[in-house]
Motif scaffolding. Structure first.
Motif, PDB file in Angstrom:
ATOM      1  N   ARG A  30       0.823  -1.231  -0.031  1.00 19.44           N
ATOM      2  CA  ARG A  30      -0.076   0.128  -0.084  1.00 19.44           C
ATOM      3  C   ARG A  30       0.808   1.115   0.052  1.00 19.44           C
ATOM      4  N   GLU A  31       2.002   0.940   0.605  1.00 24.10           N
ATOM      5  CA  GLU A  31       2.844   2.259   0.750  1.00 24.10           C
ATOM      6  C   GLU A  31       3.543   2.538  -0.807  1.00 24.10           C
ATOM      7  N   PHE A  32       3.390   1.358  -1.737  1.00 21.90           N
ATOM      8  CA  PHE A  32       4.160   1.626  -2.899  1.00 21.90           C
ATOM      9  C   PHE A  32       3.126   1.132  -4.058  1.00 21.90           C
ATOM     10  N   PRO A  33       2.410   2.300  -4.435  1.00 20.82           N
ATOM     11  CA  PRO A  33       1.524   1.929  -5.537  1.00 20.82           C
ATOM     12  C   PRO A  33       2.141   1.652  -7.003  1.00 20.82           C
ATOM     13  N   SER A  90       9.136   8.582 -10.837  1.00 22.36           N
ATOM     14  CA  SER A  90       8.023   7.706 -11.271  1.00 22.36           C
ATOM     15  C   SER A  90       8.687   6.359 -12.113  1.00 22.36           C
ATOM     16  N   TRP A 137       5.305   2.542 -11.642  1.00 26.45           N
ATOM     17  CA  TRP A 137       4.708   3.384 -10.728  1.00 26.45           C
ATOM     18  C   TRP A 137       3.458   4.073 -11.083  1.00 26.45           C
ATOM     19  N   GLU A 138       2.486   4.158 -10.377  1.00 25.13           N
ATOM     20  CA  GLU A 138       1.200   5.077 -10.391  1.00 25.13           C
ATOM     21  C   GLU A 138       0.750   5.635  -9.499  1.00 25.13           C
ATOM     22  N   GLY A 139       1.486   6.032  -8.444  1.00 26.23           N
ATOM     23  CA  GLY A 139       1.085   6.950  -7.090  1.00 26.23           C
ATOM     24  C   GLY A 139       0.608   8.067  -7.758  1.00 26.23           C
ATOM     25  N   GLU A 140       0.127   8.731  -6.801  1.00 28.50           N
ATOM     26  CA  GLU A 140      -0.441  10.207  -7.117  1.00 28.50           C
ATOM     27  C   GLU A 140       0.736  11.168  -6.958  1.00 28.50           C
ATOM     28  N   GLN A 141       1.378  10.850  -6.039  1.00 23.84           N
ATOM     29  CA  GLN A 141       2.491  11.579  -5.421  1.00 23.84           C
ATOM     30  C   GLN A 141       3.801  10.877  -6.181  1.00 23.84           C
ATOM     31  N   PHE A 143       7.541   9.072  -6.378  1.00 23.97           N
ATOM     32  CA  PHE A 143       7.891   8.031  -5.658  1.00 23.97           C
ATOM     33  C   PHE A 143       8.899   8.801  -4.607  1.00 23.97           C
TER      34      PHE A 143
END
Length: 191
Positions: A30-33, A90, A137-141, A143
């Motif tokens: 969960r910490e690494f989307p 990213s 990577w597909e996080g909103e913030q 990496f």
């Protein structure tokens, strides 16, 4: 037309290490989307990526690989840092590394050279041993590298394991797990 698969030689990880990494990922992902997480059964350390392999060349590499690596005994590795490949904010690849190992480096050189002699055109990038955990990577913030800590036990101990086999894997992109063992080459302790 027959199906064509990609092939690669890799160090096979023990099942208990694959399970340990898989459990760590379940607790921490969960910490690494990332978009795609590697199936637990597919964890490995690539030694030489062959790509599509003509039957004759593949047979030549398989027939003599055991001899090519016959002077490499079983050896130990330890999981180390977490890292990424690709843009820092990213990344394309999320991985865990292993300790520096002269035996692993020697094994990779032997396998690589053997594949060249069998006629394969291989990537000339330096060997950077790692176990791929996830892709894209597909996080909103962006990496944050500082959030990635080594994969250790819950009480902070390093995870070490024995390497006993090299495997030629066949890739099936439409399946999970997607890597099938095509040929297995045990490392022999000659003591």
């Amino acid at each position: 037309m027959a199906e064509r698969y990609h092939y690669f030689f890799a160090v096979k990880l023990p099942n208990e290490v694959k399970a340990f990494i898989g459990n760590w990922i379940e607790r921490n992902k969960r910490e690494f989307p990332f978009k795609r997480w590697v199936h637990e059964a597919d964890y490995h350390i690539t030694l030489a990526f062959l790509g599509f392999a003509e039957d004759e060349m593949k047979a030549k590499a398989v027939e003599s690989m055991a001899t090519a690596i016959s002077d490499i005994p079983p050896f130990s590795l330890t999981l180390t840092k977490i890292g990424t490949f690709g843009p820092a904010k990213s990344p394309r690849i999320f991985w865990t590394g292993v300790n520096e190992s002269q035996v692993l480096n020697d094994l990779q050189k032997q396998v690589y050279q053997h594949c060249i002699e069998a006629g394969f055109q291989l990537d000339k990038k330096p060997f950077r041993p790692h176990i791929t955990l996830a892709r894209k990577w597909e996080g909103e913030q962006p990496f944050e590298k500082g959030t990635a800590t080594p994969i250790v036990t819950e009480d902070g101990k390093e995870v070490s394991f024995q390497i006993n086999e090299v495997v030629l894997y066949e890739t099936h992109l439409d399946k999970a797990p997607k890597y099938k063992e095509y040929a297995v080459f045990p490392l022999i302790n000659k003591k």
